[in-house]
Scaffold this motif. Structure first.
Motif, PDB file in Angstrom:
ATOM      1  N   THR A 155     -17.592 -54.522  40.058  1.00  0.00           N
ATOM      2  CA  THR A 155     -17.180 -54.993  38.750  1.00  0.00           C
ATOM      3  C   THR A 155     -16.115 -56.072  38.946  1.00  0.00           C
ATOM      4  O   THR A 155     -15.468 -56.150  40.003  1.00  0.00           O
ATOM      5  N   LEU A 156     -15.922 -56.881  37.917  1.00  0.00           N
ATOM      6  CA  LEU A 156     -14.859 -57.889  37.979  1.00  0.00           C
ATOM      7  C   LEU A 156     -13.503 -57.207  38.136  1.00  0.00           C
ATOM      8  O   LEU A 156     -12.635 -57.695  38.866  1.00  0.00           O
ATOM      9  N   ALA A 157     -13.327 -56.074  37.485  1.00  0.00           N
ATOM     10  CA  ALA A 157     -12.069 -55.343  37.600  1.00  0.00           C
ATOM     11  C   ALA A 157     -11.798 -54.928  39.041  1.00  0.00           C
ATOM     12  O   ALA A 157     -10.657 -54.995  39.525  1.00  0.00           O
ATOM     13  N   GLU A 158     -12.852 -54.494  39.746  1.00  0.00           N
ATOM     14  CA  GLU A 158     -12.701 -54.114  41.147  1.00  0.00           C
ATOM     15  C   GLU A 158     -12.303 -55.305  42.003  1.00  0.00           C
ATOM     16  O   GLU A 158     -11.476 -55.188  42.918  1.00  0.00           O
ATOM     17  N   VAL A 159     -12.874 -56.460  41.731  1.00  0.00           N
ATOM     18  CA  VAL A 159     -12.533 -57.668  42.489  1.00  0.00           C
ATOM     19  C   VAL A 159     -11.070 -58.038  42.260  1.00  0.00           C
ATOM     20  O   VAL A 159     -10.322 -58.334  43.199  1.00  0.00           O
ATOM     21  N   LEU A 160     -10.652 -58.009  41.004  1.00  0.00           N
ATOM     22  CA  LEU A 160      -9.276 -58.369  40.673  1.00  0.00           C
ATOM     23  C   LEU A 160      -8.278 -57.391  41.301  1.00  0.00           C
ATOM     24  O   LEU A 160      -7.188 -57.784  41.719  1.00  0.00           O
ATOM     25  N   THR A 161      -8.656 -56.112  41.384  1.00  0.00           N
ATOM     26  CA  THR A 161      -7.785 -55.112  41.990  1.00  0.00           C
ATOM     27  C   THR A 161      -7.739 -55.252  43.500  1.00  0.00           C
ATOM     28  O   THR A 161      -6.679 -55.122  44.119  1.00  0.00           O
ATOM     29  N   THR A 162      -8.900 -55.535  44.105  1.00  0.00           N
ATOM     30  CA  THR A 162      -8.985 -55.639  45.557  1.00  0.00           C
ATOM     31  C   THR A 162      -8.274 -56.879  46.083  1.00  0.00           C
ATOM     32  O   THR A 162      -7.679 -56.863  47.164  1.00  0.00           O
ATOM     33  N   PHE A 163      -8.332 -57.966  45.307  1.00  0.00           N
ATOM     34  CA  PHE A 163      -7.727 -59.229  45.739  1.00  0.00           C
ATOM     35  C   PHE A 163      -6.699 -59.676  44.686  1.00  0.00           C
ATOM     36  O   PHE A 163      -6.917 -60.648  43.961  1.00  0.00           O
ATOM     37  N   PRO A 164      -5.575 -58.975  44.606  1.00  0.00           N
ATOM     38  CA  PRO A 164      -4.632 -59.217  43.508  1.00  0.00           C
ATOM     39  C   PRO A 164      -3.921 -60.551  43.557  1.00  0.00           C
ATOM     40  O   PRO A 164      -3.357 -60.989  42.543  1.00  0.00           O
ATOM     41  N   GLN A 165      -3.943 -61.230  44.706  1.00  0.00           N
ATOM     42  CA  GLN A 165      -3.247 -62.500  44.829  1.00  0.00           C
ATOM     43  C   GLN A 165      -4.165 -63.648  45.229  1.00  0.00           C
ATOM     44  O   GLN A 165      -3.703 -64.778  45.408  1.00  0.00           O
ATOM     45  N   ALA A 166      -5.450 -63.385  45.353  1.00  0.00           N
ATOM     46  CA  ALA A 166      -6.388 -64.402  45.836  1.00  0.00           C
ATOM     47  C   ALA A 166      -6.822 -65.340  44.720  1.00  0.00           C
ATOM     48  O   ALA A 166      -6.901 -64.956  43.547  1.00  0.00           O
ATOM     49  N   ARG A 167      -7.134 -66.554  45.083  1.00  0.00           N
ATOM     50  CA  ARG A 167      -7.672 -67.512  44.124  1.00  0.00           C
ATOM     51  C   ARG A 167      -9.170 -67.242  43.944  1.00  0.00           C
ATOM     52  O   ARG A 167      -9.910 -67.027  44.920  1.00  0.00           O
ATOM     53  N   LEU A 168      -9.617 -67.272  42.684  1.00  0.00           N
ATOM     54  CA  LEU A 168     -11.002 -66.964  42.354  1.00  0.00           C
ATOM     55  C   LEU A 168     -11.561 -67.996  41.389  1.00  0.00           C
ATOM     56  O   LEU A 168     -10.835 -68.517  40.533  1.00  0.00           O
ATOM     57  N   LEU A 169     -12.849 -68.269  41.513  1.00  0.00           N
ATOM     58  CA  LEU A 169     -13.589 -69.089  40.557  1.00  0.00           C
ATOM     59  C   LEU A 169     -14.668 -68.206  39.951  1.00  0.00           C
ATOM     60  O   LEU A 169     -15.536 -67.698  40.669  1.00  0.00           O
ATOM     61  N   ILE A 170     -14.625 -68.024  38.634  1.00  0.00           N
ATOM     62  CA  ILE A 170     -15.561 -67.132  37.944  1.00  0.00           C
ATOM     63  C   ILE A 170     -16.627 -67.968  37.245  1.00  0.00           C
ATOM     64  O   ILE A 170     -16.308 -68.849  36.443  1.00  0.00           O
ATOM     65  N   ASN A 171     -17.876 -67.657  37.527  1.00  0.00           N
ATOM     66  CA  ASN A 171     -19.007 -68.345  36.915  1.00  0.00           C
ATOM     67  C   ASN A 171     -19.611 -67.477  35.823  1.00  0.00           C
ATOM     68  O   ASN A 171     -20.092 -66.371  36.086  1.00  0.00           O
ATOM     69  N   VAL A 172     -19.561 -67.986  34.586  1.00  0.00           N
ATOM     70  CA  VAL A 172     -20.184 -67.306  33.446  1.00  0.00           C
ATOM     71  C   VAL A 172     -21.616 -67.810  33.342  1.00  0.00           C
ATOM     72  O   VAL A 172     -21.851 -69.003  33.134  1.00  0.00           O
ATOM     73  N   LYS A 173     -22.587 -66.929  33.464  1.00  0.00           N
ATOM     74  CA  LYS A 173     -23.978 -67.347  33.636  1.00  0.00           C
ATOM     75  C   LYS A 173     -24.701 -67.694  32.335  1.00  0.00           C
ATOM     76  O   LYS A 173     -25.769 -68.287  32.363  1.00  0.00           O
ATOM     77  N   SER A 174     -24.125 -67.310  31.183  1.00  0.00           N
ATOM     78  CA  SER A 174     -24.858 -67.440  29.925  1.00  0.00           C
ATOM     79  C   SER A 174     -24.400 -68.648  29.117  1.00  0.00           C
ATOM     80  O   SER A 174     -23.526 -69.418  29.520  1.00  0.00           O
ATOM     81  N   ARG A 175     -24.993 -68.805  27.928  1.00  0.00           N
ATOM     82  CA  ARG A 175     -24.560 -69.779  26.924  1.00  0.00           C
ATOM     83  C   ARG A 175     -23.993 -69.046  25.707  1.00  0.00           C
ATOM     84  O   ARG A 175     -23.942 -69.585  24.622  1.00  0.00           O
ATOM     85  N   ASP A 176     -23.575 -67.814  25.917  1.00  0.00           N
ATOM     86  CA  ASP A 176     -23.125 -66.932  24.839  1.00  0.00           C
ATOM     87  C   ASP A 176     -21.606 -67.039  24.678  1.00  0.00           C
ATOM     88  O   ASP A 176     -20.848 -66.630  25.561  1.00  0.00           O
ATOM     89  N   ALA A 177     -21.158 -67.586  23.544  1.00  0.00           N
ATOM     90  CA  ALA A 177     -19.724 -67.750  23.307  1.00  0.00           C
ATOM     91  C   ALA A 177     -18.987 -66.418  23.333  1.00  0.00           C
ATOM     92  O   ALA A 177     -17.830 -66.338  23.770  1.00  0.00           O
ATOM     93  N   SER A 178     -19.651 -65.351  22.882  1.00  0.00           N
ATOM     94  CA  SER A 178     -18.991 -64.047  22.849  1.00  0.00           C
ATOM     95  C   SER A 178     -18.664 -63.552  24.253  1.00  0.00           C
ATOM     96  O   SER A 178     -17.702 -62.803  24.451  1.00  0.00           O
ATOM     97  N   GLU A 179     -19.459 -63.979  25.231  1.00  0.00           N
ATOM     98  CA  GLU A 179     -19.160 -63.601  26.610  1.00  0.00           C
ATOM     99  C   GLU A 179     -17.854 -64.250  27.062  1.00  0.00           C
ATOM    100  O   GLU A 179     -17.057 -63.639  27.779  1.00  0.00           O
ATOM    101  N   GLY A 180     -17.637 -65.490  26.637  1.00  0.00           N
ATOM    102  CA  GLY A 180     -16.373 -66.151  26.942  1.00  0.00           C
ATOM    103  C   GLY A 180     -15.204 -65.446  26.294  1.00  0.00           C
ATOM    104  O   GLY A 180     -14.117 -65.317  26.882  1.00  0.00           O
ATOM    105  N   GLU A 181     -15.406 -64.970  25.069  1.00  0.00           N
ATOM    106  CA  GLU A 181     -14.357 -64.223  24.378  1.00  0.00           C
ATOM    107  C   GLU A 181     -14.021 -62.934  25.127  1.00  0.00           C
ATOM    108  O   GLU A 181     -12.845 -62.573  25.285  1.00  0.00           O
ATOM    109  N   LYS A 182     -15.058 -62.235  25.608  1.00  0.00           N
ATOM    110  CA  LYS A 182     -14.841 -60.995  26.350  1.00  0.00           C
ATOM    111  C   LYS A 182     -14.111 -61.258  27.663  1.00  0.00           C
ATOM    112  O   LYS A 182     -13.205 -60.515  28.048  1.00  0.00           O
ATOM    113  N   LEU A 183     -14.503 -62.336  28.346  1.00  0.00           N
ATOM    114  CA  LEU A 183     -13.847 -62.667  29.610  1.00  0.00           C
ATOM    115  C   LEU A 183     -12.394 -63.060  29.366  1.00  0.00           C
ATOM    116  O   LEU A 183     -11.492 -62.653  30.116  1.00  0.00           O
TER     117      LEU A 183
END
Length: 324
Positions: A155-183
């Motif tokens: 899960t994204l939460a697991e990634v954020l917990t495992t790498f609390p100080q690392a730089r990340l680039l997140i790719n949102v795969k959809s065209r759904d605005a609500s997904e951006g709101e959730k992220l």
């Protein structure tokens, strides 16, 4: 008449000289330091990139494996950072039980032993799948990783917990605005200094939602990168940076880079002044697919002492070259 032509020629010469002086690298500040390396999907299995389409099952055309890692997994990300990556790119999909699954494909059928659209399942279901199920380098005769990827979709939460100080680039795969709101809702709960280490790209609508909610996060989408680069080609000679290039992750194919006014140093400095970070990709050949800087030959095409960002699918190949 001759006097008018002389005045016109002089004016043209003055304008040309002004454009040259405003864009030459002779007087531009060169930023010292090593390139910023971005590992696309982490440490991943490579595949035949010829004639790719959006629905091509890349796991079914895997090249003979040289390592054991599967893309978008915790172990893959950890190996990428260990190999020299400064940033790891990962793909996310919302799930029916409120999580974000870290997985590339829109559907499960290619890589896993599951079926259907990724975002139409719960994370509890996705955790049961073997994400290495479909990989084959010999047309389906053998599946060298089958059974080794069960429970490995994070899960994204697991990634954020495992790498609390690392730089990340997140790719949102959809065209759904609500997904951006959730992220944006997930990222908004992070400390501001942590959000500064995260960038987001993908579909126009969800990326715009993130940009609106969290303007401090650098973002880019297909529409904004096109607007940024074309605008800069059009009037970047003036030193002005298009609005679309501000506070952005600027993805720049290596064969497009020479068209950027002031490339490399003045261009990089202008983007930095706009609070943007530039990452050079492999050659763009049309369509929706662009490769990374993945070979020593492609790396050699970069300017000498290049200190911008490099997008690569082969961190284990490029990192040693960049750290020389």
């Amino acid at each position: 008449m001759n006097k008018k032509l002389k005045y016109a020629a002089t004016a043209i010469a003055i304008i040309a000289a002004a454009i040259y002086l405003n864009n030459t690298n002779l007087f531009a500040e060169h930023r010292d330091g090593k390139p910023v390396l971005l590992a696309h999907r982490g440490m991943a299995q490579r595949f035949d990139e010829r004639d790719l389409k959006n629905d091509t099952c890349t796991a079914a055309r895997m090249l003979p494996p040289t390592h054991e890692y599967q893309e978008n997994t915790i172990s893959s990300m950890r190996a990428s950072f260990a190999a020299g990556a400064d940033i790891v790119e990962l793909d996310v999909h919302p799930t029916t039980d409120g999580e974000f699954a870290v997985f590339h494909d829109w559907t499960l059928d290619c890589r896993t032993d599951g079926q259907g659209v990724t975002r139409e399942h719960s994370m509890a279901y996705l955790k049961k799948l073997d994400i290495a199920h479909g990989y084959t380098a010999d047309g389906g005769k053998t599946f060298p990783f089958r059974g080794k990827g069960i429970g490995q979709m994070p899960t994204l939460a697991e990634v954020l917990t495992t790498f609390p100080q690392a730089r990340l680039l997140i790719n949102v795969k959809s065209r759904d605005a609500s997904e951006g709101e959730k992220l944006a809702a997930v990222l908004s709960k992070l400390p501001s200094e942590r959000r500064a280490q995260i960038m987001v790209y993908g579909g126009d609508e969800p990326v715009q939602a993130v940009r609106t909610r969290l303007p401090e996060i650098r973002t880019i989408s297909r529409a904004t990168i096109k607007s940024c680069l074309l605008g800069y080609i059009g009037y970047g000679w003036t030193g002005l940076v298009p609005k679309a290039c501000n506070n952005a992750m600027v993805m720049l194919p290596i064969n497009v880079a020479p068209w950027m006014w002031g490339w490399p140093d003045r261009f990089l400095n202008r983007m930095k002044a706009a609070n943007s970070e530039v990452f050079v990709l492999g050659p763009y050949r049309g369509g929706g697919f662009s490769s990374g800087i993945d070979t020593s030959e492609q790396f050699a095409r970069l300017p000498q002492n290049f200190s911008g960002g490099i997008w690569t699918n082969e961190i284990e190949v490029i990192a040693p070259l960049a750290r020389r």
